[in-house]
Scaffold this active site. Structure first.
Site, PDB file in Angstrom:
ATOM      1  N   HIS A 112       0.795  -1.227   0.000  1.00 46.21           N
ATOM      2  CA  HIS A 112       0.000   0.000   0.000  1.00 46.21           C
ATOM      3  C   HIS A 112       0.825   1.273   0.000  1.00 46.21           C
ATOM      4  CE1 HIS A 112      -3.320  -2.726   0.915  1.00 46.21           C
ATOM      5  NE2 HIS A 112      -4.097  -1.779   0.458  1.00 46.21           N
ATOM      6  N   GLY A 113       2.134   1.147   0.206  1.00 46.29           N
ATOM      7  CA  GLY A 113       2.955   2.350   0.151  1.00 46.29           C
ATOM      8  C   GLY A 113       4.297   2.100   0.788  1.00 46.29           C
TER       9      GLY A 113
END
Lengths: 484, 388
Positions: A322-323
């Site tokens: 997600h990051g």
């Protein structure tokens, strides 16, 4: 380019629809491929090269895997799969994680390697995962090799799901890629889905996002508990309606061009446990990790300790997907732990609890999860959590009531909209509609049908006009997935 | 019957497709053929034009960005769409839309959020103003040098704001500045305006105060200068317009309220007004041609100019010259002030570049008034010029 823009609605979409349906069928994949590249290049012309590279690499690897398999050289086929995965992961790793790794090395060893400051190619996390699924599916014999590089390119770059998913596994559209039949019926369904998604994004998500923006700006020492809860609830709604809105738009556009993508969201906030939440939230990502990580690692077939290890691995990866930042990793670990605890014993207890308590339990931990997800900085996360439990500025103040008076009605709408309640009402009132693609056994009355036609007409025009109005005055229209 | 049913079924299948295609193709065609506008009178800004295509700008991403702004700015019936959005938000019970409060008595009032205040700019502006006023107070005396920061509607009409609404407290700032400034030089007109909140002292659809509001501030200023303020009965108050939709209206574009009215305060005096030193002289303080345009507030002293000079035949203070350093709030204030001086200058620092100290010397200024509304004072980027 994003779907929720005037540019997409009044330039890109009309042009591609014209061209796509005018050309003979055999050119349609080429048109999709070409337009998808334009769609992608609009924001970042340079990274189109990357996408073409990815396409060529995975196309050749697919061919190699097939060739080796046919010759019975399984080892070599495996090597080809490994090579494809390595290249994809290197691409992803280099563009998404190198600065994160450099920062941490710098901190750890007190040195200062300069950062690369690369702009993250939009959608890279989605399309690298898709192309990996292709070679693996071919290797596993779950999909036929794609001999036509244009068709393969159309799959990789397919603009409806290019920038924010769903992650379409190759095997699920294998046959559609070469043999699909576009129809009015399916197009109409696509229109309804697209407009639902557009409305979710532009009318609901952007609107409530403003509240989160306001709350986020308040220093934590001046943040009363109720305002903090309003804020994180706003964010929870924003990310759900934004993300599922994009998925709806993607699925809807897919239908317009004859594709049937799998669903990506299934009323996640109606869950009664975290386990259930992750079966309903971003389903395509969950299935990807299940099919290509969890099960190959042995899944639940090799005893509890290994199963727990497998869950842990999957959730570390889910988090960091997600990051490139510690908070996302931690967010994954947080859910990994909750899932393990539920698996070990808590699900049994949950099943015995009254439904409402189970719902509250699930929502509570999902909400806390969003604090970790949204604030990115551990210090801020801590302060915000403290404020949520009264450690900021008491329970409520005048501005809390003001925010509530401004957003109260919108909250009610959002609460209703994230359950299946509206859908049930629609079915109750108008019967099952054609565009839900569920065959109804018997048409009850002509009147119901007339009502349904009128209602869908009103729905289409209203959502369309309101969304355009919000886009014309686009003071706030964020793209939330630039970190994915 | 069966046939009818089948017919309906095909209508049902076709309807979404047909409607959707009509909508997107319809608006696309309209937007392609609609004439490209250069300027939006309503928003008072230049609209984005079709960007010139260049490979370099395509490559670095500016072309695509500019093209999107172009489409948004030039979208067919842009103002009407923004109106639709406002109606939707109102239906959703929003109390503030696009930075505008829907306040009681049909007032549209701009929001001012505490979090959004640029404290650095504000502190600098305070410092410059204080330095300037202190310097000239010593030279000219405290009767002759004043600073007046006029609180805006969000402060003065706070009682009309929606329930629980909170705004930045301009009054606190004024109280603080009053104690910081020498002697009686800082004029706080907040109190006097707050005594007249039921009168028409602010426009309902525009961010300015009315000439009526300015009159109360004028009285206070005149007394501070030790002048006898002109009684209101000395003016013939002329209603010249009743269809003014101002700048705040332009942010929301829906006519929930009646338009504003514009009043001119006429006297029997003769005036000579010279704009921007170009020797183009007028014999009136009011440029009525603006009443035919959207920007009707410009009727007062012709809107924004770098420098405006007003000569009168007033015998009072025969040897004195007043300088007003100001924003547009002064435009309806100055017509009162000029009646005490043979010569008055009005300078807008945004469009004026001669050092102010030099101007004061060269033009033998004897009296000074700095007049801004609090909002624009807080954000003004040109006040550094005041100490040059």
């Amino acid at each position: 380019m994003v779907f929720s823009s005037l540019l997409f609605l009044f330039r890109f979409l009309p042009i591609i629809l014209c061209v796509y349906f005018v050309v003979p069928k055999r050119f349609r994949n080429a048109i999709l491929f070409l337009f998808s590249l334009i769609f992608y290049a609009w924001g970042e012309p340079i990274y189109v090269v990357l996408m073409l590279f990815s396409t060529v690499v995975d196309y050749t690897h697919g061919m190699l895997v097939e060739k080796f398999k046919n010759k019975g050289q399984i080892k070599r086929a495996k090597m080809a799969v490994a090579s494809s995965m390595t290249i994809n992961l290197l691409l992803l790793g280099f563009f998404k994680y190198s600065d994160f790794i450099i920062q941490n090395i710098n901190q750890l060893f007190k040195i200062s390697i300069p950062l690369l400051n690369l702009a993250l190619p939009i959608g890279i996390s989605f399309y690298t995962f898709q192309t990996m699924s292709y070679t693996i599916d071919v290797y596993r014999g779950e999909a036929k090799v794609q001999k036509n590089i244009i068709s393969f390119g159309a799959y990789v770059a397919l603009f409806p799901q290019l920038i924010a998913g769903p992650i379409v596994q190759y095997k699920t559209i294998d046959t559609q890629l070469n043999k699909r039949k576009e129809s009015f019926d399916q197009f109409s369904y696509g229109v309804m889905r697209f407009l639902s998604g557009l409305g979710k994004k532009v009318l609901l998500a952007n609107n409530i996002g403003l509240l989160w923006d306001t709350v986020q700006k308040i220093p934590s020492m001046e943040l009363p508990a109720l305002t903090a809860w309003l804020g994180i609830t706003a964010y929870s709604f924003q990310i759900y309606f934004d993300f599922s809105g994009y998925s709806d738009m993607a699925i809807g556009l897919g239908h317009m061009f004859g594709f049937r993508f799998l669903e990506n969201f299934q009323y996640p906030y109606m869950s009664k446990s975290i386990t259930e939440f992750w079966r309903r939230w971003h389903i395509s990502l969950g299935s990807w990790f299940r099919d290509y990580v969890y099960i190959p690692l042995g899944g639940n077939r090799k005893g509890l300790p290994l199963q727990i290890r497998n869950i842990a691995v999957v959730w570390l990866l889910t988090g960091i997907w997600h990051g490139a930042s510690w908070n996302f990793l931690f967010w994954g670990v947080y859910f990994g732990i909750l899932l393990i605890v539920e698996k070990l014993f808590f699900l049994k207890i949950l099943n015995k609890l009254p439904k409402i308590l189970a719902h509250l339990y699930a929502l509570f931990f999902i909400w806390i999860g969003w604090v970790i997800f949204a604030l990115e900085d551990f210090g801020k996360v801590g302060e915000f959590l403290k404020a949520m439990f009264g450690g900021g500025a008491g329970f409520a103040n005048t501005s809390t009531w003001y925010l509530l008076s401004n957003y109260g009605l919108i909250f009610l709408i959002l609460i209703a909209a994230c359950t299946d309640f509206p859908k049930r009402i629609v079915i109750r009132l108008f019967g099952n509609s054609e565009w839900s693609l569920i065959e109804e056994k018997e048409e009850k009355t002509i009147i119901k049908q007339r009502l349904r036609i009128a209602a869908s007409g009103i729905f289409i025009v209203t959502i369309f006009l309101l969304s355009v109005a919000y886009l014309v005055d686009a003071s706030y229209n964020p793209f939330l997935y630039f970190r994915f | 019957m069966e046939e009818q049913k089948r017919n309906k079924k095909s209508i049902e299948k076709l309807l979404p497709t047909v409607l959707f295609l009509l909508l997107i193709f319809g608006f696309t065609v309209i937007s392609l053929f609609a004439p490209i506008k250069k300027f939006s009178e309503n928003e008072n800004r230049v609209l984005a034009q079709r960007p010139k295509f260049q490979w370099s700008s395509l490559w670095n991403g500016t072309y695509t960005k500019d093209y999107e702004t172009f489409i948004t700015d030039q979208f067919f019936q842009r103002d009407a769409w923004i109106g639709i959005k406002t109606w939707t938000e109102l239906a959703m019970q929003k109390k503030e839309i696009n930075g505008v409060f829907f306040a009681k008595d049909d007032y549209l009032i701009e929001t001012q959020k505490k979090e959004e205040v640029d404290t650095k700019q504000l502190e600098k502006n305070e410092e410059w103003l204080l330095k300037f006023i202190s310097k000239y107070e010593k030279l000219f005396g405290c009767d002759r040098v004043h600073a007046m920061l006029v609180p805006t509607a969000s402060e003065v009409l706070a009682d009309k704001l929606p329930k629980f609404a909170q705004t930045y407290s301009q009054q606190k700032l004024l109280d603080q500045m009053k104690t910081d400034f020498p002697k009686e030089t800082f004029l706080d007109v907040g109190e006097i305006l707050k005594q007249h909140t039921e009168e028409y002292i602010y426009y309902k659809t525009d961010h300015h105060w009315t000439a009526h509001g300015a009159y109360y501030a004028y009285e206070q200023w005149a007394k501070a200068c030790k002048f006898l303020p002109w009684d209101i009965s000395k003016f013939q108050i002329e209603k010249v317009n009743d269809s003014f939709y101002g700048t705040i209206y332009s942010k929301i574009n829906i006519k929930t309220t009646k338009p504003d009215e514009i009043y001119l305060y006429q006297t029997g005096e003769t005036y000579q007004v010279e704009y921007d030193m170009d020797r183009k002289k007028r014999d009136t303080l009011y440029e009525k041609s603006h009443l035919e345009t959207k920007d009707k507030y410009s009727v007062y002293l012709d809107g924004n100019h770098g420098i405006v000079q007003v000569d009168t035949n007033i015998k009072e203070n025969a040897d004195r010259k007043l300088l007003i350093l100001k924003d547009s709030y002064a435009h309806c204030f100055t017509p009162f002030a000029v009646n005490h001086f043979p010569v008055t200058y009005m300078i807008d620092l945004r469009y004026f570049n001669m050092p102010i100290s030099q101007f004061i010397k060269n033009y033998q200024i004897t009296d000074i008034l700095v007049l801004y509304n609090v909002r624009s004072f807080m954000t003004d980027k040109n006040l550094y010029k005041i100490v040059r």
